[in-house]
Design a protein around this motif. Structure first.
Motif, PDB file in Angstrom:
ATOM      1  N   PHE A 155       0.828  -1.210   0.000  1.00 10.54           N
ATOM      2  CA  PHE A 155       0.000   0.000   0.000  1.00 10.54           C
ATOM      3  C   PHE A 155       0.863   1.261   0.000  1.00 10.54           C
ATOM      4  CE2 PHE A 155      -2.268   3.384   2.212  1.00 10.54           C
ATOM      5  CZ  PHE A 155      -3.451   3.423   1.490  1.00 10.54           C
ATOM      6  N   ARG A 156       1.875   1.287   0.844  1.00 14.07           N
ATOM      7  CA  ARG A 156       2.737   2.476   0.945  1.00 14.07           C
ATOM      8  C   ARG A 156       3.563   2.686  -0.325  1.00 14.07           C
ATOM      9  NH1 ARG A 156       6.168   2.177   6.273  1.00 14.07           N
ATOM     10  NH2 ARG A 156       6.924   4.169   5.430  1.00 14.07           N
ATOM     11  N   LEU A 157       3.823   1.597  -1.046  1.00 13.37           N
ATOM     12  CA  LEU A 157       4.615   1.700  -2.265  1.00 13.37           C
ATOM     13  C   LEU A 157       3.836   2.336  -3.418  1.00 13.37           C
ATOM     14  CD1 LEU A 157       6.556  -1.689  -2.319  1.00 13.37           C
ATOM     15  CD2 LEU A 157       7.581   0.587  -2.279  1.00 13.37           C
ATOM     16  N   ILE A 158       2.543   1.991  -3.542  1.00 14.22           N
ATOM     17  CA  ILE A 158       1.804   2.432  -4.732  1.00 14.22           C
ATOM     18  C   ILE A 158       0.693   3.446  -4.446  1.00 14.22           C
ATOM     19  CG2 ILE A 158       2.296   0.288  -5.956  1.00 14.22           C
ATOM     20  CD1 ILE A 158      -0.522  -0.651  -5.385  1.00 14.22           C
ATOM     21  N   GLY A 187      -7.528  -4.163  -7.027  1.00 19.02           N
ATOM     22  CA  GLY A 187      -7.167  -5.473  -7.572  1.00 19.02           C
ATOM     23  C   GLY A 187      -5.679  -5.755  -7.456  1.00 19.02           C
ATOM     24  N   ILE A 188      -4.853  -4.767  -7.788  1.00 14.15           N
ATOM     25  CA  ILE A 188      -3.396  -4.943  -7.690  1.00 14.15           C
ATOM     26  C   ILE A 188      -2.974  -5.117  -6.232  1.00 14.15           C
ATOM     27  CG2 ILE A 188      -1.171  -3.796  -8.061  1.00 14.15           C
ATOM     28  CD1 ILE A 188      -2.356  -2.534 -10.566  1.00 14.15           C
ATOM     29  N   LEU A 189      -3.595  -4.356  -5.331  1.00 12.30           N
ATOM     30  CA  LEU A 189      -3.293  -4.511  -3.901  1.00 12.30           C
ATOM     31  C   LEU A 189      -3.645  -5.908  -3.417  1.00 12.30           C
ATOM     32  CD1 LEU A 189      -4.349  -1.333  -1.873  1.00 12.30           C
ATOM     33  CD2 LEU A 189      -2.068  -2.292  -2.153  1.00 12.30           C
ATOM     34  N   PHE A 190      -4.791  -6.410  -3.855  1.00 11.00           N
ATOM     35  CA  PHE A 190      -5.232  -7.750  -3.458  1.00 11.00           C
ATOM     36  C   PHE A 190      -4.231  -8.809  -3.933  1.00 11.00           C
ATOM     37  CE2 PHE A 190      -7.550 -11.687  -4.424  1.00 11.00           C
ATOM     38  CZ  PHE A 190      -8.077 -11.967  -3.167  1.00 11.00           C
ATOM     39  N   ILE A 191      -3.778  -8.674  -5.176  1.00  5.67           N
ATOM     40  CA  ILE A 191      -2.823  -9.627  -5.738  1.00  5.67           C
ATOM     41  C   ILE A 191      -1.489  -9.570  -4.993  1.00  5.67           C
ATOM     42  CG2 ILE A 191      -1.462 -10.133  -7.823  1.00  5.67           C
ATOM     43  CD1 ILE A 191      -3.997  -8.968  -9.353  1.00  5.67           C
ATOM     44  N   SER A 192      -1.128  -8.379  -4.513  1.00  5.30           N
ATOM     45  CA  SER A 192       0.152  -8.216  -3.814  1.00  5.30           C
ATOM     46  C   SER A 192       0.107  -8.729  -2.375  1.00  5.30           C
ATOM     47  CB  SER A 192       0.560  -6.741  -3.816  1.00  5.30           C
ATOM     48  OG  SER A 192      -0.313  -5.982  -2.996  1.00  5.30           O
ATOM     49  N   GLY A 193      -1.097  -9.103  -1.894  1.00  7.74           N
ATOM     50  CA  GLY A 193      -1.223  -9.649  -0.543  1.00  7.74           C
ATOM     51  C   GLY A 193      -1.316  -8.605   0.548  1.00  7.74           C
ATOM     52  N   ALA A 194      -1.853  -7.427   0.239  1.00  4.00           N
ATOM     53  CA  ALA A 194      -2.007  -6.363   1.241  1.00  4.00           C
ATOM     54  C   ALA A 194      -2.993  -6.793   2.327  1.00  4.00           C
ATOM     55  CB  ALA A 194      -2.492  -5.078   0.570  1.00  4.00           C
ATOM     56  N   PRO A 195      -2.816  -6.345   3.561  1.00  8.94           N
ATOM     57  CA  PRO A 195      -3.722  -6.725   4.655  1.00  8.94           C
ATOM     58  C   PRO A 195      -5.121  -6.117   4.481  1.00  8.94           C
ATOM     59  CG  PRO A 195      -2.111  -5.110   5.409  1.00  8.94           C
ATOM     60  CD  PRO A 195      -1.689  -5.524   4.031  1.00  8.94           C
ATOM     61  N   MET A 196      -6.104  -6.749   5.131  1.00  6.87           N
ATOM     62  CA  MET A 196      -7.502  -6.362   4.977  1.00  6.87           C
ATOM     63  C   MET A 196      -7.788  -4.936   5.444  1.00  6.87           C
ATOM     64  SD  MET A 196     -10.412  -7.176   3.825  1.00  6.87           S
ATOM     65  CE  MET A 196     -10.075  -8.889   3.442  1.00  6.87           C
ATOM     66  N   LYS A 197      -7.023  -4.431   6.417  1.00  6.67           N
ATOM     67  CA  LYS A 197      -7.289  -3.096   6.955  1.00  6.67           C
ATOM     68  C   LYS A 197      -7.164  -2.022   5.877  1.00  6.67           C
ATOM     69  CE  LYS A 197      -2.505  -2.380   8.578  1.00  6.67           C
ATOM     70  NZ  LYS A 197      -1.650  -2.101   9.750  1.00  6.67           N
ATOM     71  N   HIS A 198      -6.282  -2.252   4.911  1.00 10.25           N
ATOM     72  CA  HIS A 198      -6.123  -1.282   3.831  1.00 10.25           C
ATOM     73  C   HIS A 198      -7.373  -1.238   2.946  1.00 10.25           C
ATOM     74  CE1 HIS A 198      -1.517  -1.758   4.310  1.00 10.25           C
ATOM     75  NE2 HIS A 198      -1.950  -0.712   4.977  1.00 10.25           N
ATOM     76  N   PHE A 199      -7.972  -2.401   2.706  1.00  4.39           N
ATOM     77  CA  PHE A 199      -9.175  -2.442   1.865  1.00  4.39           C
ATOM     78  C   PHE A 199     -10.356  -1.774   2.574  1.00  4.39           C
ATOM     79  CE2 PHE A 199      -6.593  -6.072   0.499  1.00  4.39           C
ATOM     80  CZ  PHE A 199      -6.481  -5.791  -0.857  1.00  4.39           C
ATOM     81  N   ILE A 200     -10.436  -1.966   3.884  1.00  2.24           N
ATOM     82  CA  ILE A 200     -11.507  -1.314   4.654  1.00  2.24           C
ATOM     83  C   ILE A 200     -11.342   0.206   4.593  1.00  2.24           C
ATOM     84  CG2 ILE A 200     -12.490  -1.000   6.960  1.00  2.24           C
ATOM     85  CD1 ILE A 200     -11.632  -3.938   7.533  1.00  2.24           C
ATOM     86  N   GLY A 201     -10.103   0.676   4.775  1.00  3.11           N
ATOM     87  CA  GLY A 201      -9.837   2.115   4.712  1.00  3.11           C
ATOM     88  C   GLY A 201     -10.151   2.706   3.350  1.00  3.11           C
ATOM     89  N   ILE A 202      -9.751   1.992   2.287  1.00  4.85           N
ATOM     90  CA  ILE A 202     -10.023   2.457   0.923  1.00  4.85           C
ATOM     91  C   ILE A 202     -11.527   2.503   0.678  1.00  4.85           C
ATOM     92  CG2 ILE A 202      -9.797   1.879  -1.529  1.00  4.85           C
ATOM     93  CD1 ILE A 202      -7.071   0.598  -0.781  1.00  4.85           C
ATOM     94  N   GLY A 203     -12.244   1.472   1.152  1.00  6.02           N
ATOM     95  CA  GLY A 203     -13.694   1.415   0.964  1.00  6.02           C
ATOM     96  C   GLY A 203     -14.404   2.582   1.637  1.00  6.02           C
ATOM     97  N   VAL A 204     -13.994   2.883   2.865  1.00  2.22           N
ATOM     98  CA  VAL A 204     -14.617   3.998   3.599  1.00  2.22           C
ATOM     99  C   VAL A 204     -14.353   5.325   2.880  1.00  2.22           C
ATOM    100  CG1 VAL A 204     -14.547   5.330   5.743  1.00  2.22           C
ATOM    101  CG2 VAL A 204     -14.543   2.827   5.834  1.00  2.22           C
ATOM    102  N   CYS A 205     -13.103   5.553   2.475  1.00  2.00           N
ATOM    103  CA  CYS A 205     -12.754   6.797   1.752  1.00  2.00           C
ATOM    104  C   CYS A 205     -13.513   6.905   0.435  1.00  2.00           C
ATOM    105  CB  CYS A 205     -11.259   6.845   1.482  1.00  2.00           C
ATOM    106  SG  CYS A 205     -10.252   7.101   2.949  1.00  2.00           S
ATOM    107  N   ALA A 206     -13.627   5.778  -0.278  1.00  2.00           N
ATOM    108  CA  ALA A 206     -14.320   5.789  -1.570  1.00  2.00           C
ATOM    109  C   ALA A 206     -15.803   6.130  -1.398  1.00  2.00           C
ATOM    110  CB  ALA A 206     -14.183   4.425  -2.243  1.00  2.00           C
TER     111      ALA A 206
END
Length: 394
Positions: A155-158, A187-206
């Motif tokens: 997440f921090r990289l991209i 999708g790219i984050l999911f493939i890279s194996g990012a933790p679930m907390k990042h997806f929750i944060g992205i979802g809330v912001c979106a």
């Protein structure tokens, strides 16, 4: 017993490593050919009204298909080492081309969105190319995960690069492309194996940012309201017009369709019949069988791209190829969802089929890149050689 033998025979064929390579080629050829045919069929009325020539839109699409074919071949044949070098500057190039619509003599406003540029009579959408460039940049960044030995998360990289591109697209007021870029990023984050907390944060912001954009415009609010019943008297003649007539077109096609060129909805009833709503014209003219054929071709293309991503051993190629698969999955789903009134209309084209030079060009370059990855993958390359030897010995 014979049916079991047939299933085993075809499963063995599908298991061959070279099959994704050939499926990508033929699904791309058929989708592009169908797209050119349907652009001709669906655009004649609009083209005659706007240009005084029934074939003007078709000829522009034909020109970009030819240009895209050369770009496709180049992306297929170029050495693999070229792509990481391009990816190194991809984010900078994306930012520059996304700023072009704000240049007074280049930028063009289309229906309130300032996401177009006009050059030599051609209208182009820089964000289409930016999507592919962003995928390349993300792939390059994620390839470096091992170098940081856990010090930096995917997440921090991209995320910084994605944020800059997304903000520029939102400034252009192009919510459709902004949503697509967000889904590609997820999708790219999911493939890279990012933790679930990042997806929750992205979802809330979106949800927060998306809601703010929707609620700031009565037109967008009405589009969401019309989603549930576009035939409602409150919305039918306004925001419900497009989805309602799209459904009418699909419903009137039946099993076999009314025949190529015989669509009634394209006669000023269905706006954007040759772009965002071309799938509805396919359903009306070619029927249920035509729409199923389109879905099968997309399924074959996306399945094959994912197979290539799994086969390649190079991390950069894997992330980039998987990102392209996410791009096609998102764009096809959103377009068909809008046409069938399962999703709000947000102005997203159907890859390889809808009219749009910059979209077609970006799609063909991306698919050419995937084919190049397949050609450089030893297992697939060996399978192609064996396949050619089997054909030559017959």
């Amino acid at each position: 017993m014979s049916s079991n033998l047939t299933i085993k025979k075809y499963s063995r064929i599908l298991a061959r490593p070279e099959i994704p390579y050939y499926l990508i080629i033929w699904s791309t050829v058929f989708l592009s050919a169908l797209g050119l045919t349907m652009v001709l069929s669906s655009s004649t009325v609009t083209s005659l009204q706007e240009n005084g020539n029934a074939y003007a839109i078709f000829m522009r699409q034909f020109f970009f298909l030819g240009l895209g074919s050369f770009a496709f071949y180049w992306a297929f044949k170029v050495q693999g080492a070229v792509w990481p070098r391009i990816a190194r500057y991809a984010l900078s190039i994306s930012i520059v081309i996304l700023l072009l619509p704000f240049v007074p003599f280049l930028g063009k406003n289309v229906k309130g969105n300032r996401n177009w540029i006009e050059i030599a009579g051609f209208t182009l959408q820089p964000s289409e190319i930016a999507k592919f460039l962003l995928i390349l940049w993300c792939a390059l960044q994620l390839r470096r995960i091992g170098e940081y030995a856990g010090k930096k998360s995917p997440f921090r990289l991209i995320a910084p690069g994605f944020t800059v591109v997304e903000v520029l697209i939102l400034f252009e007021r192009d919510l459709g492309t902004a949503l697509l870029v967000l889904i590609i990023f997820i999708g790219i984050l999911f493939i890279s194996g990012a933790p679930m907390k990042h997806f929750i944060g992205i979802g809330v912001c979106a949800v927060v940012i998306g809601s703010a954009f929707v609620l700031s415009s009565n037109y967008r609010v009405n589009r969401f309201a019309a989603l549930f019943d576009p035939f409602d008297e409150k919305y039918y003649k306004f925001s419900g017009w497009q989805p309602a007539h799209s459904i009418m077109g699909l419903a009137s096609g039946g099993l076999w369709g009314s025949g190529l060129g015989a669509s009634k909805q394209k006669w000023a009833n269905l706006a954007e019949a040759h772009t965002d709503f071309i799938f509805s014209v396919i359903g009306e003219e070619l029927g249920l069988l035509g729409t199923v054929l389109v879905l099968v071709l997309y399924a074959a293309l996306i399945y094959s791209i994912l197979r290539v991503a799994l086969k390649t051993k190079d991390d950069f190629s894997r992330y980039a190829t998987a990102g392209i698969a996410c791009w096609f999955i998102a764009q096809v789903t959103i377009n068909i969802g809008s046409v069938t009134s399962l999703l709000p209309v947000i102005g997203v084209t159907l890859p390889l089929i809808s009219y749009g030079g910059s979209s077609l060009l970006a799609n063909l370059i991306a698919i050419g890149y995937v084919l190049g990855v397949a050609r450089r993958t030893p297992e697939i390359s060996e399978g192609i050689k064996l396949s050619r030897m089997r054909k030559s010995s017959q």
